[in-house]
Motif scaffolding. Structure first.
Motif, mmCIF file in Angstrom:
data_model
loop_
_atom_site.group_PDB
_atom_site.id
_atom_site.type_symbol
_atom_site.label_atom_id
_atom_site.label_comp_id
_atom_site.label_asym_id
_atom_site.label_seq_id
_atom_site.Cartn_x
_atom_site.Cartn_y
_atom_site.Cartn_z
ATOM 1 N N GLY A 87 0.832 -1.205 0.000
ATOM 2 C CA GLY A 87 0.000 0.000 0.000
ATOM 3 C C GLY A 87 0.865 1.253 0.000
ATOM 4 O O GLY A 87 0.619 2.215 -0.738
ATOM 5 N N LEU A 88 1.901 1.241 0.824
ATOM 6 C CA LEU A 88 2.798 2.396 0.890
ATOM 7 C C LEU A 88 3.630 2.507 -0.389
ATOM 8 O O LEU A 88 3.807 3.600 -0.947
ATOM 9 C CB LEU A 88 3.728 2.297 2.105
ATOM 10 N N SER A 168 -3.806 -2.429 2.863
ATOM 11 C CA SER A 168 -3.847 -0.967 2.749
ATOM 12 C C SER A 168 -3.875 -0.572 1.279
ATOM 13 O O SER A 168 -3.506 -1.354 0.400
ATOM 14 C CB SER A 168 -2.631 -0.330 3.424
ATOM 15 N N ASN A 169 -4.350 0.639 1.042
ATOM 16 C CA ASN A 169 -4.391 1.144 -0.330
ATOM 17 C C ASN A 169 -4.508 2.667 -0.309
ATOM 18 O O ASN A 169 -5.097 3.238 0.610
ATOM 19 C CB ASN A 169 -5.587 0.542 -1.085
ATOM 20 N N PHE A 186 -5.665 7.447 2.123
ATOM 21 C CA PHE A 186 -4.955 6.207 2.440
ATOM 22 C C PHE A 186 -5.770 5.443 3.468
ATOM 23 O O PHE A 186 -6.115 5.980 4.522
ATOM 24 C CB PHE A 186 -3.564 6.509 3.012
ATOM 25 N N VAL A 187 -6.117 4.209 3.149
ATOM 26 C CA VAL A 187 -6.855 3.349 4.079
ATOM 27 C C VAL A 187 -5.927 2.228 4.533
ATOM 28 O O VAL A 187 -5.293 1.572 3.708
ATOM 29 C CB VAL A 187 -8.120 2.761 3.416
ATOM 30 N N ALA A 188 -5.828 2.048 5.854
ATOM 31 C CA ALA A 188 -4.986 0.996 6.434
ATOM 32 C C ALA A 188 -5.825 0.148 7.366
ATOM 33 O O ALA A 188 -6.433 0.664 8.306
ATOM 34 C CB ALA A 188 -3.818 1.615 7.197
ATOM 35 N N ARG A 256 -13.129 3.694 -2.797
ATOM 36 C CA ARG A 256 -12.270 3.003 -3.774
ATOM 37 C C ARG A 256 -11.080 2.336 -3.085
ATOM 38 O O ARG A 256 -10.658 1.238 -3.463
ATOM 39 C CB ARG A 256 -11.761 3.999 -4.822
ATOM 40 N N ALA A 257 -10.524 3.035 -2.091
ATOM 41 C CA ALA A 257 -9.364 2.460 -1.390
ATOM 42 C C ALA A 257 -9.774 1.200 -0.623
ATOM 43 O O ALA A 257 -9.046 0.206 -0.610
ATOM 44 C CB ALA A 257 -8.755 3.496 -0.442
ATOM 45 N N VAL A 258 -10.937 1.237 0.005
ATOM 46 C CA VAL A 258 -11.422 0.055 0.740
ATOM 47 C C VAL A 258 -11.622 -1.104 -0.238
ATOM 48 O O VAL A 258 -11.187 -2.237 0.016
ATOM 49 C CB VAL A 258 -12.741 0.375 1.481
#
Lengths: 261, 160
Positions: A87-88, A168-169, A186-188, A256-258
């Protein structure tokens, strides 16, 4: 730009001594600082390059924590975290362009705290620890609004420690000319919590969307946030997008990140 | 201050102030005017050179930061016998330039891409060129040239 004295120490102690001078500033990759100086918005009397300090470069991964030294450039982070923290890596691989990523550093990005910088979104979502030559600062306390941080004069970001999430994304909606995020999220996802860090959107700089964090902790799906609304009151409004537009983007990009986690 | 660096394999030195940019140093102190200054704001990539093997924008790096470094510029790209290297030749063959102003930066960016990705896809090439602006070609012929330079078939590209 106005002239200045350039020094390039090889140890952190020498750098701190050089920074004790009035109007001295640290120089890392310079990808923001140099354009700012060209516009004469910044005129340090002395620049202290941090790129000659071997102790400030490198990445290590131990016990579920990824530690990135302050002067590590984006290209290196993108490459070396691709398997340990994708993700990072994905966030870093889209900062600026390839040439910028070969110079710009995590410490510079974090310390500058541009309201549209990408790294702070990940630091907030992951509740990273920002380590300086003097202390350790929680991300929540470190970022204090547009271009404002908890750093004191002459204090240097030596390392940033990220607890590595389960998933994560990062999703950014780019302003097409600058490619800075008009809004980036950013979703973690961790075992016991979810972090949502938002950049580019707010007049107060990077922030955590805590309402979404709670909803996603109970139900990690884009549906969980469908009934939430983001207030537009504190959002940035400019020729690229209104406050209401950015508030809307926060929700869309979070969803979208989820979905991509 | 005196700055020394290895440029295209030769040791070169000159005087620089703290504020002297690498692009200024190369052009005005060393006389290597192949490195172009387009925007001077880190957007256009015409000033792209390699420092210690990494593609950078020389207008956004101080000359002093390159003291002791290995620098590669467009002047060093031709083959030893003076013929164009494969990227330069492909730009000529595929009409990858019109006015030519962005070309030194485009070639340096392309060479850097092919060093790490010998067979890039069209999408990878376009992504790699995000920091290099061309106002003549519409990029299609540049993308084709880089596909050709990497020994791949040159496809009809999008929007043609």
């Amino acid at each position: 730009m106005y002239n200045f004295e350039f020094v390039k120490p090889s140890t952190l102690d020498e750098a701190l001594a050089a920074l004790a001078d009035e109007d001295a500033q640290p120089l890392s990759g310079g990808q923001t600082l140099i354009p700012t100086m060209k516009q004469r918005l910044n005129q340090p009397s002395k620049l202290v390059s941090l790129l000659g300090i071997a102790d400030l470069v490198g990445i290590s991964d131990s016990g579920g924590t990824l530690s990135i030294k302050g002067a590590t450039n984006h290209a290196t982070v993108a490459r070396e975290t691709a398997s340990s923290f994708p993700g990072l890596s994905g966030l870093v691989a889209k900062i600026g362009d390839p040439a910028v990523r070969n110079r710009g550093t995590i410490g510079g990005s974090i310390a500058n705290n541009d309201p549209s910088a990408c790294y702070p979104a990940a630091a907030m979502a992951c509740q990273a620890t920002i380590v300086t030559n003097a202390r350790e600062i929680a991300a929540d306390d470190f970022f204090q609004g547009m271009f404002a941080t908890a750093l004191d004069e002459g204090e240097i970001v030596t390392e940033v420690r990220f607890p590595i999430p389960v998933a994560s994304n990062y999703q950014k909606f780019e302003q097409p000319a600058s490619r800075f995020p008009l809004t980036g999220v950013f979703v973690a996802k961790y075992g016991d919590r979810v972090g949502v860090g938002v950049t580019g959107a707010s007049n107060d700089g990077v922030f955590r969307w805590k309402e979404a964090e709670e909803a996603l902790a109970a139900n990690f799906s884009a549906d969980a946030i469908s009934n939430l609304t983001v207030p537009a009151d504190d959002m940035i409004s400019d020729l690229h997008g209104s406050a209401e537009y950015r508030a809307h983007l926060v929700k869309v990009m979070t969803g979208r990140a989820v979905a991509a986690c | 201050m005196k700055i020394s660096m290895t440029v295209n394999g030769k040791t070169m030195s000159g005087e620089a102030e703290g504020r002297t940019l690498l692009s200024t140093f190369l052009r005005e102190e060393l006389g290597l005017t192949g490195t172009h200054i387009g925007c001077d704001t880190s957007q256009c990539g015409a000033c792209t050179v390699h420092v210690d093997g990494k593609q950078v924008k020389s207008c956004t790096m101080f000359a002093a930061e390159a003291d002791g470094a290995e620098v590669a510029t467009i002047e060093g790209q031709a083959n030893a016998d003076g013929t164009l290297n494969k990227v330069q030749q492909a730009f000529q063959d595929h009409h990858g330039l019109q006015c030519g102003f962005c070309t030194p930066g485009m070639v340096m960016a392309a060479v850097s891409l092919l060093e790490t990705n010998a067979k890039p896809s069209e999408a990878e090439i376009r992504e790699h060129l995000q920091g290099n602006i061309c106002r003549c070609t519409g990029y299609h012929n540049i993308v084709k040239a880089i596909m050709a330079a990497s020994g791949q078939e040159v496809p009809a590209v999008a929007a043609e």
